[in-house]
Every structure is written in structure tokens, then in C-alpha cells.
Design a protein around this motif. Structure first.
Motif, PDB file in Angstrom:
ATOM      1  N   SER A 111       0.821  -1.211   0.000  1.00 17.78           N
ATOM      2  CA  SER A 111       0.000   0.000   0.000  1.00 17.78           C
ATOM      3  C   SER A 111       0.853   1.259   0.000  1.00 17.78           C
ATOM      4  CB  SER A 111      -0.918   0.011   1.229  1.00 17.78           C
ATOM      5  OG  SER A 111      -0.146  -0.018   2.412  1.00 17.78           O
ATOM      6  N   GLN A 112       2.150   1.126   0.240  1.00 17.14           N
ATOM      7  CA  GLN A 112       3.048   2.275   0.276  1.00 17.14           C
ATOM      8  C   GLN A 112       4.381   1.904  -0.356  1.00 17.14           C
ATOM      9  OE1 GLN A 112       3.277   5.125   3.642  1.00 17.14           O
ATOM     10  NE2 GLN A 112       5.284   4.242   3.985  1.00 17.14           N
ATOM     11  N   ILE A 113       4.897   2.795  -1.235  1.00 15.99           N
ATOM     12  CA  ILE A 113       6.202   2.589  -1.849  1.00 15.99           C
ATOM     13  C   ILE A 113       7.031   3.851  -1.677  1.00 15.99           C
ATOM     14  CG2 ILE A 113       5.333   0.955  -3.569  1.00 15.99           C
ATOM     15  CD1 ILE A 113       5.476   3.219  -5.628  1.00 15.99           C
ATOM     16  N   THR A 114       8.358   3.694  -1.846  1.00 16.95           N
ATOM     17  CA  THR A 114       9.282   4.826  -1.748  1.00 16.95           C
ATOM     18  C   THR A 114      10.053   4.952  -3.051  1.00 16.95           C
ATOM     19  OG1 THR A 114       9.535   4.571   0.638  1.00 16.95           O
ATOM     20  CG2 THR A 114      11.249   5.815  -0.518  1.00 16.95           C
ATOM     21  N   ILE A 115      10.121   6.181  -3.583  1.00 19.92           N
ATOM     22  CA  ILE A 115      10.918   6.463  -4.782  1.00 19.92           C
ATOM     23  C   ILE A 115      11.999   7.453  -4.373  1.00 19.92           C
ATOM     24  CG2 ILE A 115      10.929   7.465  -7.089  1.00 19.92           C
ATOM     25  CD1 ILE A 115       8.099   6.522  -7.470  1.00 19.92           C
ATOM     26  N   THR A 116      13.243   6.990  -4.434  1.00 21.61           N
ATOM     27  CA  THR A 116      14.388   7.843  -4.108  1.00 21.61           C
ATOM     28  C   THR A 116      14.990   8.356  -5.401  1.00 21.61           C
ATOM     29  OG1 THR A 116      14.839   6.543  -2.125  1.00 21.61           O
ATOM     30  CG2 THR A 116      16.616   7.975  -2.942  1.00 21.61           C
ATOM     31  N   THR A 117      14.993   9.680  -5.578  1.00 22.77           N
ATOM     32  CA  THR A 117      15.437  10.241  -6.849  1.00 22.77           C
ATOM     33  C   THR A 117      15.973  11.645  -6.647  1.00 22.77           C
ATOM     34  OG1 THR A 117      14.768  10.824  -9.089  1.00 22.77           O
ATOM     35  CG2 THR A 117      13.139  11.130  -7.366  1.00 22.77           C
ATOM     36  N   ALA A 118      16.881  12.047  -7.529  1.00 22.80           N
ATOM     37  CA  ALA A 118      17.390  13.421  -7.556  1.00 22.80           C
ATOM     38  C   ALA A 118      17.106  14.068  -8.904  1.00 22.80           C
ATOM     39  CB  ALA A 118      18.893  13.444  -7.280  1.00 22.80           C
TER      40      ALA A 118
ATOM     41  N   LYS B 264       6.188  14.046   1.009  1.00 25.77           N
ATOM     42  CA  LYS B 264       7.512  14.644   0.780  1.00 25.77           C
ATOM     43  C   LYS B 264       8.461  14.249   1.908  1.00 25.77           C
ATOM     44  CE  LYS B 264       9.499  19.258  -0.018  1.00 25.77           C
ATOM     45  NZ  LYS B 264      10.266  19.438   1.218  1.00 25.77           N
ATOM     46  N   HIS B 265       9.557  13.535   1.530  1.00 21.81           N
ATOM     47  CA  HIS B 265      10.517  13.095   2.537  1.00 21.81           C
ATOM     48  C   HIS B 265      11.816  13.893   2.464  1.00 21.81           C
ATOM     49  CE1 HIS B 265      12.182  10.501   5.552  1.00 21.81           C
ATOM     50  NE2 HIS B 265      13.187  10.104   4.767  1.00 21.81           N
ATOM     51  N   GLY B 266      12.111  14.524   1.304  1.00 24.08           N
ATOM     52  CA  GLY B 266      13.303  15.353   1.182  1.00 24.08           C
ATOM     53  C   GLY B 266      12.991  16.797   1.522  1.00 24.08           C
ATOM     54  N   ILE B 267      14.013  17.662   1.409  1.00 27.20           N
ATOM     55  CA  ILE B 267      13.827  19.091   1.686  1.00 27.20           C
ATOM     56  C   ILE B 267      13.771  19.896   0.407  1.00 27.20           C
ATOM     57  CG2 ILE B 267      14.938  18.919   3.931  1.00 27.20           C
ATOM     58  CD1 ILE B 267      17.446  20.089   2.724  1.00 27.20           C
ATOM     59  N   GLY B 268      14.087  19.262  -0.761  1.00 28.88           N
ATOM     60  CA  GLY B 268      14.002  19.962  -2.033  1.00 28.88           C
ATOM     61  C   GLY B 268      12.561  20.141  -2.486  1.00 28.88           C
ATOM     62  N   THR B 269      12.322  21.150  -3.334  1.00 30.76           N
ATOM     63  CA  THR B 269      10.977  21.457  -3.830  1.00 30.76           C
ATOM     64  C   THR B 269      10.548  20.436  -4.892  1.00 30.76           C
ATOM     65  OG1 THR B 269      11.250  23.807  -3.392  1.00 30.76           O
ATOM     66  CG2 THR B 269       9.579  23.193  -5.002  1.00 30.76           C
TER      67      THR B 269
ATOM     68  N   SER C 186      17.465  17.938  -3.696  1.00 26.68           N
ATOM     69  CA  SER C 186      17.284  18.246  -5.120  1.00 26.68           C
ATOM     70  C   SER C 186      15.887  18.794  -5.389  1.00 26.68           C
ATOM     71  CB  SER C 186      17.503  16.989  -5.970  1.00 26.68           C
ATOM     72  OG  SER C 186      18.808  16.476  -5.790  1.00 26.68           O
ATOM     73  N   THR C 187      15.803  19.724  -6.332  1.00 25.21           N
ATOM     74  CA  THR C 187      14.530  20.262  -6.813  1.00 25.21           C
ATOM     75  C   THR C 187      14.127  19.472  -8.060  1.00 25.21           C
ATOM     76  OG1 THR C 187      15.009  22.468  -5.960  1.00 25.21           O
ATOM     77  CG2 THR C 187      13.352  22.294  -7.710  1.00 25.21           C
ATOM     78  N   ILE C 188      12.959  18.799  -8.017  1.00 20.48           N
ATOM     79  CA  ILE C 188      12.569  17.929  -9.126  1.00 20.48           C
ATOM     80  C   ILE C 188      11.150  18.260  -9.569  1.00 20.48           C
ATOM     81  CG2 ILE C 188      14.030  16.059  -8.249  1.00 20.48           C
ATOM     82  CD1 ILE C 188      11.430  14.625  -7.386  1.00 20.48           C
ATOM     83  N   ASN C 189      10.772  17.743 -10.768  1.00 22.83           N
ATOM     84  CA  ASN C 189       9.416  17.831 -11.302  1.00 22.83           C
ATOM     85  C   ASN C 189       8.818  16.432 -11.368  1.00 22.83           C
ATOM     86  OD1 ASN C 189       9.739  20.548 -11.653  1.00 22.83           O
ATOM     87  ND2 ASN C 189      10.228  20.412 -13.829  1.00 22.83           N
ATOM     88  N   VAL C 190       7.528  16.330 -11.131  1.00 21.55           N
ATOM     89  CA  VAL C 190       6.782  15.099 -11.330  1.00 21.55           C
ATOM     90  C   VAL C 190       5.772  15.364 -12.442  1.00 21.55           C
ATOM     91  CG1 VAL C 190       5.232  13.403 -10.325  1.00 21.55           C
ATOM     92  CG2 VAL C 190       7.071  14.366  -8.943  1.00 21.55           C
ATOM     93  N   ILE C 191       5.964  14.747 -13.612  1.00 22.20           N
ATOM     94  CA  ILE C 191       5.062  14.943 -14.741  1.00 22.20           C
ATOM     95  C   ILE C 191       3.842  14.046 -14.543  1.00 22.20           C
ATOM     96  CG2 ILE C 191       4.814  14.771 -17.236  1.00 22.20           C
ATOM     97  CD1 ILE C 191       7.818  15.211 -17.455  1.00 22.20           C
ATOM     98  N   VAL C 192       2.657  14.666 -14.498  1.00 23.19           N
ATOM     99  CA  VAL C 192       1.418  13.946 -14.194  1.00 23.19           C
ATOM    100  C   VAL C 192       0.841  13.403 -15.501  1.00 23.19           C
ATOM    101  CG1 VAL C 192      -0.857  14.083 -13.141  1.00 23.19           C
ATOM    102  CG2 VAL C 192       1.030  15.474 -12.230  1.00 23.19           C
ATOM    103  N   ASN C 193       1.035  12.094 -15.713  1.00 19.20           N
ATOM    104  CA  ASN C 193       0.439  11.424 -16.872  1.00 19.20           C
ATOM    105  C   ASN C 193      -0.926  10.846 -16.539  1.00 19.20           C
ATOM    106  OD1 ASN C 193       2.633  12.004 -18.504  1.00 19.20           O
ATOM    107  ND2 ASN C 193       3.739  10.172 -17.872  1.00 19.20           N
TER     108      ASN C 193
END
Length: 636
Positions: A535-542, A587-592, A569-576
Motif C-alpha cells: 500500500s506504500q512505496i518509496t521512490i528515491t530520486t534526484a 515529501k521526505h526530502g527538503i528539495g521542492t 534536489s529540486t525535481i518535477n513530477v510529470i502527471v500522466n
């Protein structure tokens, strides 16, 4: 119609009865004292032959062409574009009194109420501060040019140097002494009375120099002879001055200076008769005493930086060897190891065996809460890690049976439900309990997300949910604003009733929560839920990702609570998105994190932001219907 006096007189002979038109003809034939007076603009235009000119206007006109007193009054215009902001404006020329006209964005202002003019300093001061406006100023000034009509440079007679009288001059004054005999270029004699009288008084109000002396010969650049009781050279600096009062340069490079506070800066100070083993005291005396070198001693106050070993011995006194007391936010003790060797940053050693002696004791308000013995045993109230994992080597982890803890955003809690078992559980930040290891519970229970909307017509203080929510999973939004459980509302997780602290009137209410489905094939939106999916997953990305990005275990985001750990890191999530796509994000990181609309999709932002820029634990949800994706951000 205008007629002469003879024709007018014939209309008023004895026995005549003048008509209305006769009277009109009379009044139109003469000049009216007020209505037909010419002004300076009419004189400048020179096309009106029906007005009369007064002696005062004639005087101004004659002055304008330089006939009277040789003075020439010239019109002038200055424009300050829309970037002007401020309360004062200096004019380029000194205006004639009462000739100034100020326009702000084309509107004529009134002298007195809107602005004042200092006609001596040519400075305009506005009553209120002006911000980003177009300012135009029209005025007249007195021109002393020999050709007053050419609009050239003004001949300012105050620029001449007179042999007598007090002078105030602007500009550069150069004296070149070419006399071959031994004479002075400038001789200043002070015959004034009083201690404040000076032969030469120079005030510097800008960033330049008051006097610049250059000597390219063998002579003396400056010679000051004092034969009286006064001061030979007196350098004064005003209270607000920040520049140096004296600078001595060689090849235009400053070697020595005295600032406005009297501080002397020079590469060397040499005392006549002094030796290299002596130093000059404050009273000018030479001292040969050998004092301790500052870098080899430890002071009782102040910051210290020492090179070398420091050994503290404390064999007799029962007091602590070293006590550091701080009353601010700095560290009491900070150990920094900059060597690239395997040297230990801190070592706690004892020369005598004693299993009960403590190497480190952690106290709070003189109460011991944790300690480490010299045998390596650690005793503490709890064990907590802020990392993504904790590695226990050759150690034991024991948990006492307890009730499931409350979910906290950005945190997962490990606990055991009962004593004497190896079953461990994790309470996620989404309020869902998960079992770690052992046999998976496949009794048909499944946790599913659910959303309920109550449109703007809702009024009341209670709401009944369609399903029983999982404890601490309820989030309530009023007109898109996240409310706080306990403060703004309470939830009865036994009957699914929400009670608001204050009555809600004509508001849009949206409620997101998780519920436990007891059917073998739970169907939330016409699709099956795979019981093997977490029911929960983690995606670690920069780097940027999409809603189709899988985690390291190949799990999809749809229908799950997705923890995004992007670090700094500041990242974008493209909503498909997709038909019936639903996912929540933590949100687990401090980047936007910024959610961006995908190709062929329509992203609807329900609470005016698509940027997840709050602290750790801030959340977002995406719900899709057809090709439309609905985004809601909750920044903490």
C-alpha cells in the motif's frame, strides 16, 4: 464689430435711442481690464493682436532678450521618466522664483500643497513620496551668456577668483609657479582673531580628496611654518564622516593612512633609538620586557585556536578536570577530525580495569538518562535512528508489546503488539499498519483510499462518512484549506462521524481517508487490487520523474501512498495520470517538488499551487477522471 470713437459718438446724439447692438459695438471696441490682458505665453506665441501688454509683462520680455541689466531669462525643461521614485529632485539650473511648474504623469501639481522649491539650492521636495512616475519640470532660469539666445553654457561670475572678500568656489583651481627664484606658489596669511580662524579650510563632502599633493622634483611638496601659538596643520573630520582624514601614497598606492577615528595604518612604525627587541607602549616608552607569546597560552576568556597537544592533569583535586558552561545556542564541545587517516575523533580511555566505570554519561538536569561503560555496554531509554535504515551488528533489538502508535507525517514507527513474539509491525505516516516478516495476513483485509465531497451547500456541525475510516487517516478540507484534527474537528472512528468545532455554513467540504475493505476482491473504482502490491512505496530520486515511474522493486504508483525522497534536489513530477488513477504523495526530502501537466492531460490545481515546498511530511494527492487530473497540495 469694432468701430472708432466718432462712429460711437454719433449713436448718442441728443434725441437718439441707442439699440442693443449699439451697446455691443461699444463694448467690443474697447479693451477689458481683466479679460484682455496678455500673459507671457501669448507674448511668446506672438499671434494675438487683440490683447494689451502691461509694463510688468514688458519688463519680463525685455529681460528675456537681454535688453534690461544684461540678464537673460531662458525657459528650460527637465524630464524624469517613469522610473523616478523618491521625495526630492535636484534641478540642473537655479530657477527664477515662482517660475517652476511640475507635472506628474501629465497632471499639473500645485506648488505649496504638492511640493516646495528651494530657489537657492534648486531642489524640489514633494509632500508625499513618488513611486515609479513620469515627472516633467518646466521653469525659467537666468542666463549670463554673452549671447542669451543661444541656450549655451551659463557664464557664472561666481567662478572668478577675487583678490578681496570671502569666496565660495566650485571646480578645479590650478596654480603653476614658474618663477625661477625661490618663491611660493600660494601664500596664505591668517590675520584672523581667535583660535578657530584658519588660513585654509577645506571641507570634503564627496568621495574625492580635499588636497592632492604631487612632488616630482627635489623640493618640498608642503611646508607648514608655525611661529605662533596656534596649530600648524589641523585636519578635522565631521561626526558622520567615514573616509580617511589623511592618506600618504607612493605611485598612487596608499602606504599610510589615518582614518576619521584617528587610527593609523602603516607598514612599519620606527622609533628613534629603538631596537628590534623592544616595543612601544601606549605612552611612547620603549619596553624590553619578555612577555608570554599569546599563541602558547590558554586564556580564561575569548576564543582560542592552538596548534599542538594539550595535556590536562588533575591528580589531587576531587573536582572535574574540565567543565565547559554555555548559555547560548553554540555547542558546549565540538570535536573535528580533518585527518584522512583512521585516527579516532574521540577516545575515552582508562588506565585501570573497572567494569563499572562509565566512559560517557548523558545527563539532563543532573539526571543520568544514558551511559556507555568502558566494556562497550550501552544503556539508554530508547534507540532512534534518523537514517533510512539501521544496521545492528552482533546486537539484540527487543521491543515490548504495545498498542499501535499514532501516525505522524514523515515518520514510521516500529513496534510489537505482544510480548514474547518475533512479529514486528510498522505504523506508516499514512496511518496504515504493516506487518514485517512472518506470514502475510491474507484474510481478505485491504486498505483502500476514499474521498467524499460535500458541495458548497453544506451547512452544519456534523458529517457522517460512508465507510469506517482507519484511525488517524482522515484529512478534512474546507474550501480547499486543510483543517487540523483535534483543533478544528474530531473523528469518531467507531461510527465514522466527524464533528466540527464551529458550525460550517455554505462551504465546500472534502474528506480524504483510508478504510479497510473486507471483501475478497475490493473494488474502489471498477478495478481489482492486487493483494501482493504494497500500500506504500518509496521512490528515491534526484532527477525528474513521472507518475509512471516505478520504485526499485518495480512497483507502480497507482493506488498507493508514494514517499518521494528527493533529498535536497529540486525535481518535477510529470502527471500522466490515467483513467481512474489515484495516488497520494508524501515529501521526505527538503528539495521542492513541482507537479507538471503531462502531454494530452489537463491538470486541475484545486488549492492554487502545484508546488510541494513545505517541510518533511507535506502531502499531495492526485485523482484522475478520464484525461483530467485533480491535484491537491498540503504544505506543512
Amino acid at each position: 464689430m469694432v468701430t472708432n470713437r466718432f462712429n460711437i459718438s454719433t449713436k448718442f446724439e441728443n434725441g437718439d435711442i441707442p439699440s442693443q447692438s449699439d451697446f455691443v459695438e461699444i463694448f467690443n471696441s474697447f479693451v477689458h481690464k481683466d479679460e484682455d490682458k496678455a500673459d507671457f505665453q501669448m507674448v511668446e506665441a506672438g499671434i494675438d493682436n487683440e490683447r494689451y501688454v502691461t509694463p510688468a509683462l514688458l519688463n519680463a520680455g525685455l529681460k528675456n532678450i537681454g535688453i534690461i541689466t544684461g540678464n537673460c531669462y531662458m525657459p528650460h525643461k527637465e524630464t524624469f521618466e517613469s522610473t523616478f521614485s523618491g521625495t526630492t529632485l535636484p534641478l540642473k539650473k537655479k530657477p527664477i522664483q515662482y517660475s517652476v511648474k511640475v507635472f506628474k504623469n501629465g497632471q499639473l501639481l500645485q506648488e505649496g500643497p504638492d511640493y516646495t522649491v528651494n530657489y537657492n539650492t534648486a531642489i524640489i521636495t514633494f509632500s508625499d513620496e513618488i513611486t515609479n512616475r513620469n515627472i516633467e519640470i518646466d521653469y525659467w532660469y537666468k542666463n549670463f551668456s554673452s549671447n542669451p539666445g543661444n541656450g549655451g553654457e551659463v557664464m557664472d561670475f561666481t567662478s572668478f577668483l577675487h583678490t578681496t572678500g570671502n569666496e565660495t568656489k566650485k571646480g578645479i583651481l590650478t596654480f603653476n609657479n614658474t618663477t625661477p627664484t625661490s618663491t611660493s606658489g600660494i601664500i596664505l596669511t591668517n590675520s584672523g582673531v581667535g583660535s578657530t580662524a584658519t588660513a585654509l579650510d577645506i571641507s570634503v563632502s564627496g568621495t574625492g580628496k580635499g588636497i592632492s599633493l604631487q612632488n616630482s622634483s627635489t623640493g618640498t611638496g608642503v611646508k607648514v611654518s608655525n611661529t605662533g601659538t596656534g596649530v600648524g596643520t589641523y585636519l578635522n573630520s565631521s561626526a558622520g564622516a567615514t573616509g580617511d582624514i589623511l592618506q600618504i601614497a607612493k605611485s598612487n598606492i596608499v602606504k599610510t593612512k589615518i582614518d576619521s577615528e584617528g587610527i593609523v595604518t602603516a607598514p612599519k612604525y620606527v622609533t628613534t633609538g629603538g631596537a628590534s627587541t623592544q616595543f612601544v607602549k601606549g605612552d611612547g616608552a620603549l619596553d624590553s620586557t619578555e612577555y608570554a607569546i599569546n599563541s602558547t597560552v590558554i586564556h580564561t576568556t575569548g576564543n582560542e585556536t592552538k596548534d599542538g597537544a594539550l595535556l590536562l592533569t588533575h591528580r589531587e583535586s576531587p573536582q572535574d578536570v574540565l567543565t565547559i558552561t554555555k548559555n547560548n545556542s553554540a555547542n558546549c564541545l565540538k570535536l573535528v577530525q580533518t585527518s584522512n587517516s583512521n585516527a579516532t575523533t574521540a577516545t575515552w580511555d582508562t588506565s585501570t580495569p573497572n567494569a563499572n566505570r562509565k566512559a560517557i554519561s548523558i545527563q539532563k538536569q543532573e539526571q543520568e538518562n544514558a551511559f556507555i561503560t568502558h566494556e562497550g555496554d550501552v544503556t539508554a531509554n530508547s534507540f532512534t535512528t534518523q537514517n533510512s535504515k539501521a544496521i545492528l551488528s552482533d546486537g539484540l533489538l527487543t521491543l515490548i508489546g504495545s498498542e499501535p502508535p499514532k501516525a505522524i507525517p514523515g515518520q514510521a514507527k516500529l513496534y510489537a503488539k505482544t510480548d514474547d513474539t518475533t512479529d514486528l509491525y510498522v505504523m506508516g505516516s499514512d496511518g496504515i499498519e504493516k506487518k514485517i516478516g512472518g506470514t502475510t495476513d491474507i484474510t481478505g483485509n485491504s486498505y483502500l483510499p476514499h474521498k467524499e465531497n460535500f458541495e458548497s451547500s453544506f451547512t452544519g456541525d456534523t458529517l457522517s462518512l460512508k465507510k469506517l475510516p482507519i484511525e488517524y487517516s482522515v484529512k478534512v478540507y474546507k474550501n480547499g484549506q486543510l483543517l487540523h484534527e483535534g483543533q478544528d474537528y474530531t473523528v469518531n472512528y467507531n461510527n465514522g462521524i466527524i464533528k466540527f468545532s464551529d458550525k460550517v455554513t455554505d462551504r465546500n467540504i472534502e474528506i480524504d481517508y483510508w478504510y479497510k475493505s473486507l471483501i475478497s476482491n475490493p473494488n474502489n473504482s471498477g478495478r481489482s487490487i492486487n493483494t501482493n502490491e504494497p500500500s506504500q512505496i518509496t521512490i528515491t530520486t534526484a532527477v525528474n520523474i513521472t507518475t509512471d515511474t516505478l520504485n526499485t522493486n518495480g512497483k507502480k504508483q497507482i493506488g498507493k501512498n508514494v514517499i518521494i525522497d528527493n533529498g535536497t534536489s529540486t525535481i518535477n513530477v510529470i502527471v500522466n495520470g490515467g483513467t481512474d488513477f489515484y495516488a497520494s504523495y508524501l515529501k521526505h526530502g527538503i528539495g521542492t517538488i513541482t507537479f507538471v501537466q503531462g502531454v494530452g492531460r489537463t491538470l486541475v490545481i484545486t488549492n492554487r499551487t502545484a508546488i510541494l515546498n513545505g517541510t518533511v511530511g507535506s502531502t499531495a494527492t492526485i485523482s484522475s477522471i478520464g484525461t483530467t487530473d485533480y491535484l491537491k497540495i498540503s504544505n506543512l
